[in-house]
Design a protein around this motif. Structure first.
Motif, PDB file in Angstrom:
ATOM      1  N   ASP A  38      28.557  85.931  63.592  1.00 22.12           N
ATOM      2  CA  ASP A  38      29.500  84.642  63.455  1.00 22.12           C
ATOM      3  C   ASP A  38      30.815  85.192  63.643  1.00 22.12           C
ATOM      4  N   ARG A  39      31.463  84.293  64.912  1.00 22.78           N
ATOM      5  CA  ARG A  39      32.791  84.719  65.533  1.00 22.78           C
ATOM      6  C   ARG A  39      34.018  84.390  64.548  1.00 22.78           C
ATOM      7  N   MET A  40      34.661  85.158  64.240  1.00 23.60           N
ATOM      8  CA  MET A  40      36.079  84.662  63.589  1.00 23.60           C
ATOM      9  C   MET A  40      37.276  85.285  64.513  1.00 23.60           C
ATOM     10  N   ASP A  41      38.508  84.674  64.471  1.00 28.36           N
ATOM     11  CA  ASP A  41      39.473  85.137  65.098  1.00 28.36           C
ATOM     12  C   ASP A  41      40.485  85.935  64.028  1.00 28.36           C
ATOM     13  N   PHE A  42      40.809  87.327  64.576  1.00 28.28           N
ATOM     14  CA  PHE A  42      41.568  88.180  63.769  1.00 28.28           C
ATOM     15  C   PHE A  42      43.022  87.893  64.100  1.00 28.28           C
ATOM     16  N   ASP A 129      27.520  95.240  72.141  1.00 27.64           N
ATOM     17  CA  ASP A 129      26.052  95.129  71.598  1.00 27.64           C
ATOM     18  C   ASP A 129      25.627  96.369  70.655  1.00 27.64           C
ATOM     19  N   ARG A 130      26.122  97.662  71.059  1.00 25.39           N
ATOM     20  CA  ARG A 130      25.823  98.703  70.475  1.00 25.39           C
ATOM     21  C   ARG A 130      26.605  98.792  69.116  1.00 25.39           C
ATOM     22  N   LEU A 131      28.010  98.362  69.011  1.00 23.61           N
ATOM     23  CA  LEU A 131      28.533  98.295  67.990  1.00 23.61           C
ATOM     24  C   LEU A 131      27.948  97.456  67.092  1.00 23.61           C
ATOM     25  N   ALA A 132      27.761  96.242  67.302  1.00 27.77           N
ATOM     26  CA  ALA A 132      27.008  95.190  66.439  1.00 27.77           C
ATOM     27  C   ALA A 132      25.740  95.802  65.774  1.00 27.77           C
ATOM     28  N   ARG A 133      25.066  96.372  66.585  1.00 24.66           N
ATOM     29  CA  ARG A 133      23.766  97.179  66.065  1.00 24.66           C
ATOM     30  C   ARG A 133      23.952  98.402  65.262  1.00 24.66           C
ATOM     31  N   ASN A 134      25.167  99.209  65.343  1.00 28.16           N
ATOM     32  CA  ASN A 134      25.439 100.227  64.445  1.00 28.16           C
ATOM     33  C   ASN A 134      25.967  99.540  63.132  1.00 28.16           C
ATOM     34  N   ALA A 135      26.682  98.441  63.343  1.00 30.56           N
ATOM     35  CA  ALA A 135      27.456  97.723  61.995  1.00 30.56           C
ATOM     36  C   ALA A 135      25.992  97.295  61.242  1.00 30.56           C
ATOM     37  N   LEU A 136      25.028  96.678  61.707  1.00 34.03           N
ATOM     38  CA  LEU A 136      24.048  96.106  61.182  1.00 34.03           C
ATOM     39  C   LEU A 136      23.236  97.205  60.267  1.00 34.03           C
ATOM     40  N   TYR A 137      22.825  98.420  61.228  1.00 37.12           N
ATOM     41  CA  TYR A 137      21.907  99.412  60.371  1.00 37.12           C
ATOM     42  C   TYR A 137      22.995 100.503  59.504  1.00 37.12           C
ATOM     43  N   GLY A 138      24.193 100.453  60.057  1.00 42.08           N
ATOM     44  CA  GLY A 138      24.626 101.533  59.436  1.00 42.08           C
ATOM     45  C   GLY A 138      25.852 101.219  58.442  1.00 42.08           C
ATOM     46  N   ILE A 377      29.619  89.539  60.925  1.00 40.95           N
ATOM     47  CA  ILE A 377      30.836  89.025  61.307  1.00 40.95           C
ATOM     48  C   ILE A 377      31.177  89.646  62.563  1.00 40.95           C
ATOM     49  N   GLU A 378      31.871  88.874  63.565  1.00 37.05           N
ATOM     50  CA  GLU A 378      32.561  89.721  64.563  1.00 37.05           C
ATOM     51  C   GLU A 378      33.993  89.244  64.526  1.00 37.05           C
ATOM     52  N   GLY A 379      34.945  89.976  64.532  1.00 34.60           N
ATOM     53  CA  GLY A 379      36.166  89.763  64.397  1.00 34.60           C
ATOM     54  C   GLY A 379      36.777  90.111  65.675  1.00 34.60           C
ATOM     55  N   ASP A 380      37.381  88.848  66.551  1.00 33.39           N
ATOM     56  CA  ASP A 380      38.108  89.272  67.789  1.00 33.39           C
ATOM     57  C   ASP A 380      39.446  88.873  67.677  1.00 33.39           C
ATOM     58  N   TYR A 381      40.270  89.704  68.131  1.00 36.34           N
ATOM     59  CA  TYR A 381      41.722  89.616  68.125  1.00 36.34           C
ATOM     60  C   TYR A 381      42.102  88.469  68.953  1.00 36.34           C
ATOM     61  N   ALA A 382      42.778  87.499  67.937  1.00 35.04           N
ATOM     62  CA  ALA A 382      43.115  86.268  68.659  1.00 35.04           C
ATOM     63  C   ALA A 382      44.129  86.242  69.972  1.00 35.04           C
ATOM     64  N   ASN A 383      44.876  87.129  69.832  1.00 35.13           N
ATOM     65  CA  ASN A 383      46.052  87.313  70.874  1.00 35.13           C
ATOM     66  C   ASN A 383      45.452  87.906  72.276  1.00 35.13           C
ATOM     67  N   MET A 384      44.172  88.355  72.180  1.00 37.59           N
ATOM     68  CA  MET A 384      44.036  89.096  73.416  1.00 37.59           C
ATOM     69  C   MET A 384      43.893  88.600  74.506  1.00 37.59           C
ATOM     70  N   GLY A 385      43.644  87.431  75.061  1.00 37.30           N
ATOM     71  CA  GLY A 385      43.840  86.752  76.281  1.00 37.30           C
ATOM     72  C   GLY A 385      45.317  86.736  76.707  1.00 37.30           C
ATOM     73  N   ASN A 386      46.349  86.809  75.797  1.00 34.35           N
ATOM     74  CA  ASN A 386      47.695  87.022  76.119  1.00 34.35           C
ATOM     75  C   ASN A 386      48.365  88.314  76.166  1.00 34.35           C
ATOM     76  N   ALA A 387      47.578  89.263  75.549  1.00 28.02           N
ATOM     77  CA  ALA A 387      48.222  90.590  75.199  1.00 28.02           C
ATOM     78  C   ALA A 387      49.023  91.470  76.503  1.00 28.02           C
ATOM     79  N   GLY A 427      36.186  94.038  65.728  1.00 26.44           N
ATOM     80  CA  GLY A 427      35.327  94.839  65.001  1.00 26.44           C
ATOM     81  C   GLY A 427      34.109  93.954  64.441  1.00 26.44           C
ATOM     82  N   PHE A 428      33.280  94.602  63.689  1.00 29.92           N
ATOM     83  CA  PHE A 428      31.973  94.055  63.039  1.00 29.92           C
ATOM     84  C   PHE A 428      32.072  94.467  61.706  1.00 29.92           C
ATOM     85  N   ALA A 429      31.768  93.272  60.851  1.00 23.44           N
ATOM     86  CA  ALA A 429      31.516  93.579  59.223  1.00 23.44           C
ATOM     87  C   ALA A 429      30.233  92.870  58.653  1.00 23.44           C
TER      88      ALA A 429
END
Length: 462
Positions: A38-42, A129-138, A377-387, A427-429
């Motif tokens: 599930d995506r959420m803006d950070f 995808d690997r970060l998501a996998r690592n968060a799920l398992y670890g 949960i995937e948190g995406d930096y909200a200002n990414m496109g303008n950074a 990041g993923f949580a």
């Protein structure tokens, strides 16, 4: 046709041995773990971490109100409060880059600029995808461990009854949820109830080894310390160590630990020769039952997603119950293609990113994971496109699926070398569901993490 069929006088003027003018694509991984997040803006300017709160529900009020107490302003009722639990989402920056000399590219036989961009895009997708996998398992940062956490085994037999037990993996034993729903270190709490062998003990500390010897994927070997002595019988090498709040990990034929899985021809504890602990429909049904008992929502299409590798899928195809379900007209698609298919409310999705583990004696260990909605949960930096917009100075930025693809203009003295890069800040949580207890859902388990089930098994050979 062969140039041998041309006249001999023309054959010498036909130039041969030239490089192909296009790059050929290499093999790439088959992905999928990020798709369940599930995506959420950070939000910008709040620091490196954000703590989110999940609110529980009120317990059903099944006791009738006492008419004799129906007086005063409260009508005989006492205020109640719903419980909360928190999880922390930490963000980091990830990226990769490639340099391209425009002079070299200009005299090349193929478009290296396009090839670089394509490969960077693949690299970005596989990384996330690997970060998501690592968060799920670890587990994510500052969390309670992943869906393999809290489920391990003793690695060294106790010489005498004692409080310290060496285990293969301490993930899931390092933190606990406080009464206020906050993640705290195990040493700062009243302890955690843990089953070691056949006994129950209170865990008060977990320390990682100076040299990691864990056999679990990304595991952390270490020592667990209990408030009372663990018996030698319980502290024997190979005994299961399971936290009371551990996520559900299933194994065929009721094996209690990963090292207890048996290959075909081996004997079990009763001396019976087994056919091999491959993935079975019965294990899938047990996982499905646990998810439904916790009332975990399904994903798109009204099904749960099961990610597994092809060796584990091959074992499922050999299961007699699976063959029975797919006998006749219903078996054609699944057997002919072996691709994504739905069965019993589960969508089977083969992936090459499933975590692999070396043999523990019976063979390599494979881990399917069945996921419901809200597990990640995937948190995406909200200002990414303008950074980077104001600092590119003539470069180009493309913002795709919360990943920035950046082309920096040449800054060297000859203005020849440009940089192609990708960048993602996020990041993923793993949100917890402790508030969904038996008071709210009578069939719920005591696990912190309820929205996925891992099934460990051996893989089948072709």
């Amino acid at each position: 046709m062969s140039i041998a069929n041309f006249p001999a006088a023309l054959q010498p003027v036909i130039q041969q041995g030239y490089l192909s003018r296009a790059f050929q694509d290499a093999l790439e991984s088959r992905l999928g773990f990020r798709s369940i997040a599930d995506r959420m803006d950070f939000p910008a300017r709040i620091g490196q971490t954000i703590t989110d709160t999940r609110a529980g529900l009120l317990a059903p009020a099944t006791t009738p109100l006492n008419p004799a107490s129906n007086t005063n302003f409260d009508n005989g009722m006492s205020p109640t409060e719903w419980s909360v639990e928190q999880y922390t989402l930490s963000i980091n920056q990830y990226g990769n880059t490639m340099d391209l000399n425009q002079v070299t590219e200009g005299v090349g036989v193929a478009n290296q600029f396009v090839a670089n961009a394509h490969r960077l895009g693949i690299n970005a997708r596989q990384t996330l995808d690997r970060l998501a996998r690592n968060a799920l398992y670890g587990g994510g940062q500052n969390g309670v461990g992943g869906y393999l956490g809290g489920n391990t085994r003793v690695t060294a037999t106790l010489a005498a009854a004692g409080t310290a037990v060496a285990v293969d993996d301490i993930r899931g034993f390092q933190t606990i949820l406080s009464d206020e729903g906050q993640v705290i270190a195990i040493g700062a709490s009243g302890g955690m109830l843990v089953t070691v062998g056949a006994g129950s003990y209170t865990l008060v500390g977990a320390v990682a080894d100076a040299k990691n010897t864990s056999t679990a994927p990304q595991g952390i070997s270490g020592t667990l310390t209990f408030s009372t002595n663990v018996s030698v019988a319980d502290g024997t090498e190979g005994m299961a160590v399971v936290a009371a709040t551990a996520p559900l990990v299933l194994r065929p034929n009721g094996r209690s630990t990963t090292s207890g899985l048996l290959a075909a021809g081996m004997k079990d504890a009763n001396g019976t020769v087994v056919t091999g602990d491959l993935l079975t429909i019965q294990a899938m049904l047990a996982a499905l039952s646990a998810l439904r008992d916790n009332n975990v929502p399904t994903l798109d299409g009204g099904v749960y997603h099961c990610y597994l590798d092809n060796s584990q899928l091959l074992g499922l195809f050999r299961d007699d119950d699976f063959k029975l379900l797919y006998r006749g007209q219903y078996g054609s698609d699944a057997y002919q293609t072996g691709q994504i298919f739905d069965l019993l409310g589960i969508r089977f999705i083969p992936t090459t990113e499933a975590p692999q583990q070396a043999s523990l004696g019976a063979g390599g260990i494979h881990r399917a994971i069945i996921c419901g909605q809200g597990a990640l949960i995937e948190g995406d930096y909200a200002n990414m496109g303008n950074a980077f917009t104001d600092t590119l100075d003539g470069g180009e930025l493309v913002h795709v699926d919360d990943v920035c693809m950046i082309t920096r203009p040449a800054l060297d003295r000859l203005a020849q070398i440009i940089a192609q890069s990708w960048c993602w800040i996020g990041g993923f949580a793993l949100p917890t569901d402790l508030t969904a207890n038996t008071t709210i859902i009578p069939t719920a388990t005591n696990s912190y993490l309820k929205r996925c089930v891992v099934i460990e098994s051996l893989g089948a050979s072709a």
